[in-house]
Structure formats: C-alpha cells, structure tokens
Design a protein around this motif. Structure first.
Motif, PDB file in Angstrom:
ATOM      1  N   THR A 143       0.858  -1.181   0.000  1.00 27.46           N
ATOM      2  CA  THR A 143       0.000   0.000   0.000  1.00 27.46           C
ATOM      3  C   THR A 143       0.891   1.227   0.000  1.00 27.46           C
ATOM      4  N   LEU A 162       1.609   4.618   0.892  1.00 21.94           N
ATOM      5  CA  LEU A 162       1.045   5.523   1.879  1.00 21.94           C
ATOM      6  C   LEU A 162       1.338   6.980   1.563  1.00 21.94           C
ATOM      7  N   SER A 163       2.583   7.276   1.192  1.00 20.79           N
ATOM      8  CA  SER A 163       2.965   8.674   0.976  1.00 20.79           C
ATOM      9  C   SER A 163       4.185   8.753   0.075  1.00 20.79           C
ATOM     10  N   SER A 203       0.652  12.715   1.653  1.00 20.38           N
ATOM     11  CA  SER A 203       0.343  11.637   2.578  1.00 20.38           C
ATOM     12  C   SER A 203      -1.083  11.140   2.343  1.00 20.38           C
ATOM     13  N   ASP A 204      -1.416  10.058   3.031  1.00 26.96           N
ATOM     14  CA  ASP A 204      -2.763   9.468   2.941  1.00 26.96           C
ATOM     15  C   ASP A 204      -3.128   9.088   1.512  1.00 26.96           C
ATOM     16  N   ASN A 253      -2.806   5.833   0.216  1.00 25.86           N
ATOM     17  CA  ASN A 253      -3.499   4.556   0.380  1.00 25.86           C
ATOM     18  C   ASN A 253      -3.838   3.894  -0.955  1.00 25.86           C
ATOM     19  N   GLU A 266      -3.280   0.699  -3.252  1.00 24.86           N
ATOM     20  CA  GLU A 266      -2.879  -0.693  -3.097  1.00 24.86           C
ATOM     21  C   GLU A 266      -2.537  -1.323  -4.440  1.00 24.86           C
ATOM     22  N   LEU A 281       3.301   0.333   2.954  1.00 26.09           N
ATOM     23  CA  LEU A 281       2.969  -0.610   4.016  1.00 26.09           C
ATOM     24  C   LEU A 281       3.017  -2.003   3.416  1.00 26.09           C
TER      25      LEU A 281
END
Length: 219
Positions: free
Chosen positions: A119, A121-122, A163-164, A166, A168, A190
C-alpha cells in the motif's frame, strides 16, 4: 455393599468431572492467550517501509533495482534513462534537465514495481521551480488514475509531501503531465506480513475446546 460401591463410583465420577472441568478451563485460558499473542505479533509486524531514492548524481540506465527490508523494487523509465541526484529520481533529457518532465504530448514516466503487493502511503516530491506541477499515478497499469497536484511555495527547490495516498498494488507509475519537472524523492509503503503458521493451529485448538465444552454441557 452395593450401596457403598455405588457411593464410591458416584464420588469418583464427580471428582473426574471436576478435574475435567478445571483442565478444560485451564486449556481454554492458555489457548486464548496464545491466539491473542500470535494475533498481536502479526499486527505488530506489519510496518511501514520507506524507500529513499536520493544519492550521488548518476545516469542509471533504463532500469534500476532497490532492496529494502524484505522487498525488492525495480524502477523503469520511459522517455529517457533514469537519472539520480540528491533530490531523487528523474529521467534524462531536455527541456526538463533530467527531471521527470513532459514536452507537449511526450510524457516521461517512472514505474516502481514491488516484489509483493503493498500500500503506497505517501511520497516526497521534489519541485524545481515556483509554480504548479501536475502528475498522475496509475496502479498496476490501470487507466483509472489517482491524480495529485504539487504546488511549490514562494521559493524554488522544494520538497512537497503527499500523505494518505493509500494506493494498493504492486506497480505504481508516475507520469508527469505539466510544469517544469519533478523528482521522486522518497516513497513510503505498508508491506503486509503473512499470517504466522501458529495462528491457524491455535484457532483450530480453540475451536476444538469450544466443541468439547458444548458436548460436556449437553451430557
């Protein structure tokens, strides 16, 4: 004599039932603790990994491979070779001076292919000049793009954090659409951790004890 034998048998049966009940409760507590412990270990092991893309100035060619923690990342470029400096990765060529840029309908890209699904993330994006930079990110080659726009403040040579995200997938393609050019400075992902082998066994044991407990109640 028969009454004495019957009394003794009843007492022995009650004693066995009590010991069986204590054993079941003890095993249940131990199994529950094991399940919770393994579950906590699995969740704690899933952590963010940061891929730093800066380094000494170099022309890296069309493909470059990075390794961080237990994953491998292959970077490929379109529109020129991968170019690295202290601000991150770009693509060789003009007029963007080795940044990830665009010229009319010729859009340069950098693709990051991870060895497993992650994932995103940022990311940290380097912007060379004041103004607006527009770029897109596609996941696993999809035409359904997630667009992000970076706006530099009142000075040049700025690192902008996104950021954020997310997002995938296992492959992320950055395409520059408009502006003077950017560099990909850093990516944070992640990485999922496989379920430990002990987890299914602990759950199976817990389920077995639950079934035995229900049978005992019916008896």
């Amino acid at each position: 004599m028969r009454r004495l034998t019957s009394t003794l048998l009843m007492a022995a049966t009650r004693l066995l039932i009590v010991r069986y009940k204590v054993l079941i409760e003890r095993l249940t507590k131990q199994t529950t603790a094991a399940v919770l412990s393994v579950g906590l270990m699995a969740s704690a092991a899933s952590a963010a990994t940061t891929l730093n893309l800066t380094g000494s100035r170099a022309n890296l060619g069309a493909t470059e491979t990075y390794s961080v923690d237990d994953i491998t990342v292959e970077v490929t470029s379109v529109g020129g070779n991968i170019h690295r400096n202290g601000n991150g990765l770009g693509v060789t060529g003009n007029p963007d001076r080795n940044r990830l840029g665009s010229n009319g309908t010729a859009f340069e890209t950098l693709t990051f292919s991870f060895s497993k699904s992650v994932t995103l993330l940022s990311s940290l994006i380097f912007e060379h000049r004041r103004g607006i930079e527009t770029f897109s990110i596609s996941v696993d080659g999809s035409d359904d793009l997630s667009y992000f726009r970076t706006m530099a403040p009142e000075r040049s040579n700025t690192i902008v954090s996104f950021s954020d995200m997310n997002l995938e997938g296992s492959t992320f393609t950055f395409t520059h659409l408009d502006g003077s050019g950017i560099r990909i400075n850093e990516l944070t992902v992640l990485v999922p951790v496989p379920l430990p082998a002990a987890m299914p066994m602990a759950l199976l044991a817990f389920g077995g004890l639950f079934v035995l407990g229900r049978r005992r109640k019916k008896v």
